[in-house]
Motif scaffolding. Structure first.
Motif, PDB file in Angstrom:
ATOM      1  N   LEU A 235       8.564  31.675  -3.134  1.00  0.00           N
ATOM      2  CA  LEU A 235       9.771  30.910  -3.460  1.00  0.00           C
ATOM      3  C   LEU A 235       9.485  29.547  -4.075  1.00  0.00           C
ATOM      4  O   LEU A 235      10.375  28.954  -4.698  1.00  0.00           O
ATOM      5  N   TYR A 236       8.248  29.055  -3.925  1.00  0.00           N
ATOM      6  CA  TYR A 236       7.981  27.688  -4.384  1.00  0.00           C
ATOM      7  C   TYR A 236       6.568  27.496  -4.947  1.00  0.00           C
ATOM      8  O   TYR A 236       6.388  27.221  -6.134  1.00  0.00           O
ATOM      9  N   HIS A 237       5.551  27.643  -4.105  1.00  0.00           N
ATOM     10  CA  HIS A 237       4.214  27.173  -4.455  1.00  0.00           C
ATOM     11  C   HIS A 237       3.573  27.928  -5.620  1.00  0.00           C
ATOM     12  O   HIS A 237       2.823  27.326  -6.408  1.00  0.00           O
ATOM     13  N   ASN A 238       3.829  29.230  -5.744  1.00  0.00           N
ATOM     14  CA  ASN A 238       3.202  29.985  -6.838  1.00  0.00           C
ATOM     15  C   ASN A 238       3.655  29.503  -8.198  1.00  0.00           C
ATOM     16  O   ASN A 238       2.858  29.438  -9.145  1.00  0.00           O
ATOM     17  N   ALA A 239       4.930  29.153  -8.328  1.00  0.00           N
ATOM     18  CA  ALA A 239       5.432  28.631  -9.601  1.00  0.00           C
ATOM     19  C   ALA A 239       4.823  27.260  -9.898  1.00  0.00           C
ATOM     20  O   ALA A 239       4.473  26.959 -11.044  1.00  0.00           O
ATOM     21  N   VAL A 240       4.692  26.448  -8.855  1.00  0.00           N
ATOM     22  CA  VAL A 240       4.056  25.125  -9.022  1.00  0.00           C
ATOM     23  C   VAL A 240       2.633  25.292  -9.538  1.00  0.00           C
ATOM     24  O   VAL A 240       2.189  24.605 -10.471  1.00  0.00           O
ATOM     25  N   LYS A 241       1.909  26.217  -8.930  1.00  0.00           N
ATOM     26  CA  LYS A 241       0.512  26.463  -9.326  1.00  0.00           C
ATOM     27  C   LYS A 241       0.422  27.009 -10.737  1.00  0.00           C
ATOM     28  O   LYS A 241      -0.369  26.522 -11.549  1.00  0.00           O
ATOM     29  N   PHE A 242       1.217  28.030 -11.045  1.00  0.00           N
ATOM     30  CA  PHE A 242       1.096  28.678 -12.355  1.00  0.00           C
ATOM     31  C   PHE A 242       1.426  27.710 -13.482  1.00  0.00           C
ATOM     32  O   PHE A 242       0.703  27.632 -14.484  1.00  0.00           O
ATOM     33  N   TYR A 243       2.522  26.980 -13.345  1.00  0.00           N
ATOM     34  CA  TYR A 243       2.965  26.102 -14.423  1.00  0.00           C
ATOM     35  C   TYR A 243       2.357  24.689 -14.346  1.00  0.00           C
ATOM     36  O   TYR A 243       2.665  23.843 -15.184  1.00  0.00           O
ATOM     37  N   GLY A 244       1.493  24.459 -13.370  1.00  0.00           N
ATOM     38  CA  GLY A 244       0.827  23.179 -13.281  1.00  0.00           C
ATOM     39  C   GLY A 244       1.766  22.012 -13.091  1.00  0.00           C
ATOM     40  O   GLY A 244       1.642  20.972 -13.742  1.00  0.00           O
ATOM     41  N   LEU A 245       2.713  22.167 -12.151  1.00  0.00           N
ATOM     42  CA  LEU A 245       3.726  21.127 -11.949  1.00  0.00           C
ATOM     43  C   LEU A 245       3.193  19.987 -11.067  1.00  0.00           C
ATOM     44  O   LEU A 245       2.313  20.204 -10.249  1.00  0.00           O
TER      45      LEU A 245
END
Length: 274
Positions: A264-274
């Protein structure tokens, strides 16, 4: 917290946005950050990735301006012409736009084999060279091309949009299942749990089949490479933001709290380098 990896904004224009046909009247209007914020706030949204809906450089400028004005837009996936021989100068021109995280091209509208063209392969390689991700937007029958792409350029960061749009209305998804598993073998490929409601019969989806698809994605990619995406406002064709989010939350409830937070949160942060 929810980081929505896939939402769209647009100022509706009937000619430019002709894909929004009369069967889609519910989304034949403007959708801007002020429309999204109440939805986000009601569903625990902590931010989003704005993804291109129009194929033009103007789209990139539009989304980057919205991102500059709205902190909850954490990143932008823009459009770039993968068939153009001169994209390197364009990529260089974006170097000062920190919120531009990657690019997408509407491969779903192209003939089989598009992703195997020499120019396209060279351009996708350039995306990685300049530190950009690539959102793969394809239909289920194009998965073989995506698999070959990731074999030829294995180190590029990829994320599969809408689970490659399996043929949920026909129920003919056995080949899709097999190819999703093959695509997931590359550890640099992530997958968005998004877009599935609108691939089924609107307002009458087969939830058993839907959950089967989510199981295939989660079994193949694991909880460290699956990300939540709403596909708002397109999701409104088949339901609501809250309905889709709740379907996903319910389906992943058996995972540990940390694994759920990843999806829900951390994977998107990691993938897109947020």
């Amino acid at each position: 917290m929810i980081l929505d990896s896939h939402i769209h904004f647009w100022k509706y224009h009937p000619v430019r946005d002709a894909w929004i046909n009369d069967d889609m009247k519910v989304i034949q209007r403007d959708f801007l950050p002020e429309d999204a914020l109440p939805v986000f706030n009601a569903n625990g949204g902590a931010g989003c990735i704005a993804v291109q809906a129009d194929q033009s450089p103007e789209e990139n400028r539009f989304l980057l301006q919205l991102a500059a004005e709205n902190d909850f837009i954490k990143g932008v996936v823009g459009w770039i012409d993968l068939s153009s021989p001169g994209i390197e100068e364009e990529l260089k021109s974006y170097k000062n736009h920190a919120k531009l995280k990657g690019f997408r091209y509407m491969v779903q509208d192209e003939a089989q084999g598009f992703l195997q063209r020499e120019t396209v392969l060279e351009n996708i390689a350039k995306l990685g060279h300049y530190g950009y991700t690539y959102d793969i937007l394809i239909l289920g029958h194009q998965l073989a091309d995506a698999i070959t792409l990731t074999e030829k350029l294995p180190n590029q960061p990829y994320i599969l949009d809408h689970c490659a749009k399996p043929s949920l209305r026909t129920g003919n998804i056995s080949e899709w299942k097999a190819q999703i598993k093959l695509l997931a073998q590359n550890p640099n490929v992530y997958c968005k749990l998004s877009g599935l409601l609108t691939e089924d019969h609107w307002r009458n989806c087969n939830e058993v089949q839907l959950k089967d698809c989510m199981d295939v994605v989660l079994d193949s990619f694991g909880t460290n490479r699956v990300v939540f995406g709403s596909d708002w406002p397109v999701v409104q064709l088949a339901g609501t933001y809250t309905r889709w989010l709740n379907l996903v939350k319910t389906h992943i409830a058996h995972f540990s709290p940390a694994q759920q937070e990843n999806i829900l949160y951390h994977n998107a942060v990691k993938f897109y380098g947020l």
